[in-house]
Design a protein around this motif. Structure first.
Motif, PDB file in Angstrom:
ATOM      1  N   ALA A  61       0.825  -1.209   0.000  1.00 28.80           N
ATOM      2  CA  ALA A  61       0.000   0.000   0.000  1.00 28.80           C
ATOM      3  C   ALA A  61       0.860   1.260   0.000  1.00 28.80           C
ATOM      4  O   ALA A  61       0.506   2.271  -0.626  1.00 28.80           O
ATOM      5  CB  ALA A  61      -0.931  -0.001   1.212  1.00 28.80           C
ATOM      6  N   THR A 116      -4.869   3.815   5.049  1.00 26.64           N
ATOM      7  CA  THR A 116      -4.558   2.388   4.965  1.00 26.64           C
ATOM      8  C   THR A 116      -3.088   2.135   5.258  1.00 26.64           C
ATOM      9  O   THR A 116      -2.720   1.189   5.962  1.00 26.64           O
ATOM     10  CB  THR A 116      -4.911   1.860   3.556  1.00 26.64           C
ATOM     11  OG1 THR A 116      -6.303   2.039   3.315  1.00 26.64           O
ATOM     12  CG2 THR A 116      -4.564   0.384   3.420  1.00 26.64           C
ATOM     13  N   LEU A 136      -6.062   6.039   1.034  1.00 26.74           N
ATOM     14  CA  LEU A 136      -4.874   5.201   0.878  1.00 26.74           C
ATOM     15  C   LEU A 136      -3.838   5.514   1.966  1.00 26.74           C
ATOM     16  O   LEU A 136      -3.200   4.614   2.509  1.00 26.74           O
ATOM     17  CB  LEU A 136      -4.273   5.410  -0.506  1.00 26.74           C
ATOM     18  CG  LEU A 136      -3.200   4.422  -0.966  1.00 26.74           C
ATOM     19  CD1 LEU A 136      -3.698   2.989  -0.836  1.00 26.74           C
ATOM     20  CD2 LEU A 136      -2.792   4.710  -2.399  1.00 26.74           C
ATOM     21  N   GLY A 194      -1.717  -1.293   6.325  1.00 24.66           N
ATOM     22  CA  GLY A 194      -2.198  -1.996   5.143  1.00 24.66           C
ATOM     23  C   GLY A 194      -3.306  -2.959   5.424  1.00 24.66           C
ATOM     24  O   GLY A 194      -3.772  -3.657   4.549  1.00 24.66           O
ATOM     25  N   VAL A 239      -7.356  -4.596  -0.695  1.00 24.63           N
ATOM     26  CA  VAL A 239      -7.086  -3.164  -0.507  1.00 24.63           C
ATOM     27  C   VAL A 239      -8.058  -2.311  -1.311  1.00 24.63           C
ATOM     28  O   VAL A 239      -8.629  -1.348  -0.782  1.00 24.63           O
ATOM     29  CB  VAL A 239      -5.621  -2.847  -0.868  1.00 24.63           C
ATOM     30  CG1 VAL A 239      -5.395  -1.330  -0.905  1.00 24.63           C
ATOM     31  CG2 VAL A 239      -4.672  -3.482   0.146  1.00 24.63           C
TER      32      VAL A 239
END
Length: 587
Positions: free
Chosen positions: A14, A79, A76, A84, A99
């Motif tokens: 990620a 995350t 993102l 992740g 994801v």
């Protein structure tokens, strides 16, 4: 992914994905796909290339248009911060836990509308083990995604003639066009050119010309179906494409009416009144549909017994096709026009068209009236605004609405509009032609139309106000031109109504595209429905029994057409409205 137009880069995690995403120019669409993804190419196409939505997802894949890029970056980064995995955006166990799947949930939480297309028999999965991967692979092998893509290119709900006589082969024409890089707008333009050639053939007034016209009209309709199927097949949707498709349909049909009238005139039969009558009736039918749909755009449910009956009838297959044929949709209508053109005369074509459209109008309008009277729905401010825009009120009506009384009552607005329309049309029909009493009737019509829109149009039948105004204006022009007994006055009136109708269709598709109605300066410049009606009444009074009436109508038509077309083309070429694909009405 490369076949779908994406430049492919591989991220290790990620964090790396966030780095690669930051390097992509903000004006470009991006997509994130889990490397474990197994599925059909068309599932990815549906999820990642549809231009209508700011963000979209299928299991294991997510895309974001420029307007959703900032929210995607934030999701993102969260995350990455969470390592992740896990975090507040973790979806339920039954949902996509990749994801891209977690990012889609995060975008939902930020208020970004994430489209999740229906995949049907298509497969899109992120298997986590060998057994799941084998099952997903078997599911992919069991379904031909190209066959699914071809089937989905056809409109889900269409008329009988289109469904059984056009779509079985036009979908393959759409695929042929897609493989050669043709766009839906190019096919739409080809359909228009074909229809104009058909109109020219009809204008020859010969039997050979009529036969050629009928064949070309059907060919134009095949191309008309193909452009929408090409848009769905290749997901080439655009606001301009929907606008071109809708407005070109009307331009083709009305140009063909003019061609038939010219051909009949060559044979000594004057059918211009019938041609203009057919155009007026068809335009009024459409505005009934548009107005009713806009009035109920925000309705959350339909509690009408009429709607419940319709739903029950939908379970009986033959009634569905019968009801679609009764409304004389564009496929059935054009097929009837084409066949009758080839084997009969223009007068018979127009008589059949007027009878068929009148019956269809009675059927659809009666159904809408029953639904409106029996349903429990709250009219929103948005719906009231749309109805006011569709009313097309000019300076005279707006002035009356501003300074006059605000009539109350559930049915007051449509009653006032109808009363004004009856006064105007009756005056045009029965008062001595060319007299100033007709101008006085136009003044009464302007005053009553202003009172009709003095309050927000939120009544159960207020959606009738725009159709009544359309009928009053168009019929007044038709009647005064027909009664003038001036050479070529009716063809000039045909041009004027065509120009005004274009403005009204343009208004509808601006509203549908989410961009609002045309600017007020445009409405004021062309006078609004009541202003144009007064102008035509004054021209009839001033130029009684004078060839100048034809010249004046022609000049008026050209002026309105130029103003409307220039502004319309400017708007649609420069519009930043979101891409849409309007499935359109059957009619």
């Amino acid at each position: 992914m490369r076949s779908l137009g994406f430049e492919v880069q591989t991220a290790t995690d990620a964090t790396d994905a966030a780095r690669l995403l930051a390097a992509v120019p903000p004006s470009r669409r991006v997509a994130l796909v889990d490397p474990r993804f197994v599925g059909h190419a068309h599932a990815l196409r549906l999820g990642l290339t549809d231009p209508r939505f700011p963000a979209a997802t299928v299991p294991g894949a997510l895309t974001a248009q420029p307007e959703a890029r900032a929210a995607l970056v934030r999701a993102l980064h969260r995350t990455v911060a969470a390592g992740g995995a896990g975090g507040p955006e973790e979806p339920p166990a039954a949902e996509d836990r990749s994801v891209p799947g977690r990012l889609a949930v995060a975008l939902d939480a930020e208020g970004v509308a994430v489209q999740r297309p229906e995949l049907g028999s298509l497969t899109a999965a992120v298997p986590t083990g060998d057994e799941q991967r084998a099952a997903a692979g078997a599911a992919v092998a069991a379904v031909d995604d190209e066959a699914v893509r071809l089937r989905s290119a056809v409109k889900a709900h269409d008329g009988f003639f289109t469904t059984f006589f056009i779509s079985p082969y036009s979908r393959y024409i759409a695929r042929w066009c897609a493989r050669r890089g043709l766009t839906p707008n190019q096919v739409t333009t080809a359909s228009l050119i074909t229809a104009l050639i058909a109109a020219g053939s009809a204008a020859t007034g010969t039997r050979g010309g009529y036969v050629a016209a009928g064949v070309l009209l059907l060919l134009s309709f095949v191309l008309d179906c193909t452009d929408g199927q090409l848009a769905r097949y290749s997901l080439q949707y655009s606001t301009m494409g929907a606008w071109l498709d809708a407005t070109f349909d009307r331009a083709k049909e009305y140009a063909y009416y003019a061609g038939l009238a010219l051909g009949a005139a060559r044979g000594g039969d004057d059918v211009w009144v019938l041609a203009l009558g057919a155009m007026v009736l068809q335009a009024c039918r459409h505005v009934v549909d548009f107005s009713f749909n806009e009035a109920n755009h925000d309705a959350v449910s339909n509690t009408s017994p009429t709607a419940a009956l319709s739903d029950r009838l939908d379970s009986v297959g033959w009634t569905v096709w019968l009801r679609r044929m009764i409304v004389l949709p564009i496929g059935e209508r054009w097929a009837m026009i084409a066949v009758l053109t080839a084997v009969t005369t223009p007068r018979i074509v127009f008589c059949a068209l007027l009878i068929g459209c009148a019956l269809a109008a009675c059927y659809t309008t009666a159904g809408r009236l029953l639904r409106s009277l029996t349903r429990k729905a709250h009219r929103t401010d948005r719906a009231a605004r749309a109805l006011a825009d569709l009313a097309d009120s000019g300076p005279l009506a707006q002035a009356v609405a501003a300074v006059g009384p605000k009539p109350r009552g559930t049915f007051t607005a449509p009653a006032l509009a109808l009363l004004g329309a009856l006064v105007m049309v009756a005056g045009a029909l029965f008062l001595p032609f060319g007299g100033w009493l007709t101008v006085a009737a136009a003044g009464v019509y302007a005053a009553l139309s202003g009172l009709a829109v003095a309050r927000p149009l939120k009544g159960v039948l207020d959606w009738l106000v725009p159709p009544v105004f359309r009928a009053a204006e168009y019929c007044t022009i038709l009647v005064l031109a027909a009664r003038s007994d001036v050479p070529h006055a009716v063809p000039a009136a045909f041009g004027l109504v065509s120009a005004v109708a274009y403005h009204h269709y343009d208004t509808v598709y601006r509203i549908r595209g989410g961009t609002g109605a045309p600017p007020q300066w445009l409405v004021r410049t062309i006078g609004g429905h009541e202003g144009r009606t007064v102008v035509v009444a004054v021209l009839a009074a001033v130029l009684t029994q004078h060839s100048g009436f034809t010249t004046a109508l022609t000049a008026f038509a050209v002026t309105v057409a130029l103003v409307v077309l220039v502004e319309s083309i400017r708007f649609w070429v420069s519009s930043s409205a979101p891409a849409v694909h309007d499935e359109g009405e059957l009619a």
